[in-house]
Design a protein around this motif. Structure first.
Motif, PDB file in Angstrom:
ATOM      1  N   PRO A   1     -31.834  60.919  49.323  1.00 32.80           N
ATOM      2  CA  PRO A   1     -30.472  61.309  49.735  1.00 32.80           C
ATOM      3  C   PRO A   1     -29.635  61.766  48.547  1.00 32.80           C
ATOM      4  CG  PRO A   1     -30.714  58.936  49.745  1.00 32.80           C
ATOM      5  CD  PRO A   1     -32.083  59.485  49.523  1.00 32.80           C
ATOM      6  N   LYS A   2     -28.754  62.692  48.805  1.00 34.17           N
ATOM      7  CA  LYS A   2     -27.835  63.165  47.779  1.00 34.17           C
ATOM      8  C   LYS A   2     -26.437  62.651  48.128  1.00 34.17           C
ATOM      9  CE  LYS A   2     -30.459  67.398  46.866  1.00 34.17           C
ATOM     10  NZ  LYS A   2     -30.432  68.901  46.856  1.00 34.17           N
ATOM     11  N   THR A   3     -25.816  61.960  47.186  1.00 33.77           N
ATOM     12  CA  THR A   3     -24.474  61.418  47.433  1.00 33.77           C
ATOM     13  C   THR A   3     -23.646  61.475  46.165  1.00 33.77           C
ATOM     14  OG1 THR A   3     -23.227  59.467  48.102  1.00 33.77           O
ATOM     15  CG2 THR A   3     -25.305  59.066  46.972  1.00 33.77           C
ATOM     16  N   LYS A   4     -22.368  61.769  46.338  1.00 38.66           N
ATOM     17  CA  LYS A   4     -21.441  61.761  45.216  1.00 38.66           C
ATOM     18  C   LYS A   4     -20.669  60.450  45.131  1.00 38.66           C
ATOM     19  CE  LYS A   4     -20.695  66.760  45.316  1.00 38.66           C
ATOM     20  NZ  LYS A   4     -19.694  67.863  45.453  1.00 38.66           N
ATOM     21  N   LEU A   5     -20.886  59.593  46.099  1.00 38.82           N
ATOM     22  CA  LEU A   5     -20.178  58.318  46.139  1.00 38.82           C
ATOM     23  C   LEU A   5     -21.008  57.216  45.511  1.00 38.82           C
ATOM     24  CD1 LEU A   5     -18.791  58.516  49.781  1.00 38.82           C
ATOM     25  CD2 LEU A   5     -17.644  59.166  47.661  1.00 38.82           C
ATOM     26  N   ASN A   6     -20.331  56.255  44.896  1.00 37.30           N
ATOM     27  CA  ASN A   6     -20.994  55.113  44.264  1.00 37.30           C
ATOM     28  C   ASN A   6     -20.740  53.864  45.103  1.00 37.30           C
ATOM     29  OD1 ASN A   6     -21.802  52.957  42.641  1.00 37.30           O
ATOM     30  ND2 ASN A   6     -21.172  53.963  40.739  1.00 37.30           N
ATOM     31  N   PRO A   7     -21.804  53.205  45.602  1.00 36.84           N
ATOM     32  CA  PRO A   7     -21.613  52.039  46.466  1.00 36.84           C
ATOM     33  C   PRO A   7     -21.452  50.722  45.716  1.00 36.84           C
ATOM     34  CG  PRO A   7     -23.943  52.529  46.321  1.00 36.84           C
ATOM     35  CD  PRO A   7     -23.238  53.567  45.478  1.00 36.84           C
TER      36      PRO A   7
END
Length: 344
Positions: free
Chosen positions: A6-12
């Protein structure tokens, strides 16, 4: 076709930090309950501390190291000692000792913890708690005393002293005064003005003790009663109400009419309160601090501008609002200070 990551710009990561916030509080709460910080005012080893407090030796060291990591203790050559923060606020016997205050106010959140919040969201508020017990109000006044005089009272007194009318004040009412330390701080700023502290009788009992502690019996009178219906006096140049009008949020205009009647011409009413946005989602600290009482069926929060509207409806000729977001407001959210002026 190969499956792609998955590609995400958010940090969990912040989501995974949440459980550790609860653990941090449990760690500090345990140290307070064990009176640990009174034993670390001077350097001590983990073994010595575990013997002194009758604790498990290895787990005591683990706890001490965690307190060092969080900045509550210092460690050097296996010797532990309070940091300046812990020494000032978490040890006993000082005017700034806050352990009792922290534990008292944390009790309001207990029903929401360990599954309580889920239960209330599914099933509604629990049966109402009896808060009419005089001993509860007296205990709350005592618990809030050191918290208020550890910066908040001084901050409000400074604001009052900056009012252009301040030098001409002769009589000041702190309505819903709690332990009285804010009213005391304001009177101490003025060379001549006299003060009246007004609150429920169990709370006024504490206020009398505090007035005596500061040797201000000749300048400050303490009265007990319900300011929504009992005589609050008259001839005031300033009426303050700090963190108290939440209990009368549905009766604010009537309260303000009582205040304006008690003020001299040109007098001032200054209210310090929370101020939640109308959609009920911010400021975050205010929302979270009120959430436990809201879930239990006590909707006590005030909306931003609510005090100002009540003042104008009651007959004040003008109001102004100031939002305070200093370090004294981080736990419970910004303070909305509303200043109303009576006509001449």
């Amino acid at each position: 076709m190969l499956k792609e990551l998955p590609k995400t710009k958010l940090n969990p990561d912040n989501l995974f930090l949440l459980p550790y916030q609860a653990l941090k509080w449990e760690l500090v709460k345990t140290a307070i309950e064990l009176n640990l910080f009174d034993s670390t005012t001077s350097q001590i080893t983990a073994a010595e501390l575990s013997t002194t407090l009758s604790l498990h030796s290895a787990n005591t060291e683990h706890m001490l190291n965690a307190l060092v990591a969080l900045g509550y203790l210092d460690k050097k050559n296996d010797l532990y000692c309070n940091t300046q923060l812990s020494e000032q606020f978490l040890t006993s016997g000082k005017d700034t000792s806050l352990s009792e205050s922290i534990l008292f106010f944390s009790n309001w959140s207990v029903p929401s913890l360990n599954g309580g919040l889920k239960d209330m969201v599914k099933n509604g508020p629990p049966p109402k708690r009896d808060i009419a017990d005089p001993s509860l109000w007296e205990k709350g006044a005592k618990a809030s005393l050191n918290y208020t005089r550890s910066g908040r009272a001084q901050m409000i007194a400074e604001m009052v002293s900056q009012l252009p009318e301040f030098p001409s004040f002769t009589k000041i009412l702190d309505m819903g005064s709690g332990p009285g330390i804010i009213g005391i701080a304001v009177v101490k700023e003025h060379p001549r003005a006299k003060g009246v502290l007004f609150d429920q009788p169990p709370v006024s009992k504490v206020a009398r003790e505090v007035v005596k502690e500061y040797s201000l019996e000749d300048r400050i009178e303490v009265l007990g009663g319900d300011y929504s219906k009992d005589d609050i006096g008259s001839g005031y140049d300033l009426v303050m109400a700090n963190y108290t009008l939440n209990f009368y949020k549905n009766n604010l205009v009537d309260i303000m009419r009582r205040v304006i009647a008690a003020l001299n011409p040109g007098g001032i009413c200054m209210v310090s309160s929370d101020g939640i946005d109308p959609d009920g989602t911010s400021p975050a600290a205010s929302i979270i601090s009120w959430l436990p009482t809201m879930l239990q069926g006590d909707e006590l929060s005030l909306q931003t501008g609510q005090i100002s509207r009540a003042m104008l409806d009651a007959g004040f000729i003008s109001t102004e609002r100031v939002k305070i977001t200093s370090s004294n407001c981080q736990a419970h959210g910004p303070i909305e200070v509303t200043i109303g002026r009576k006509g001449n």
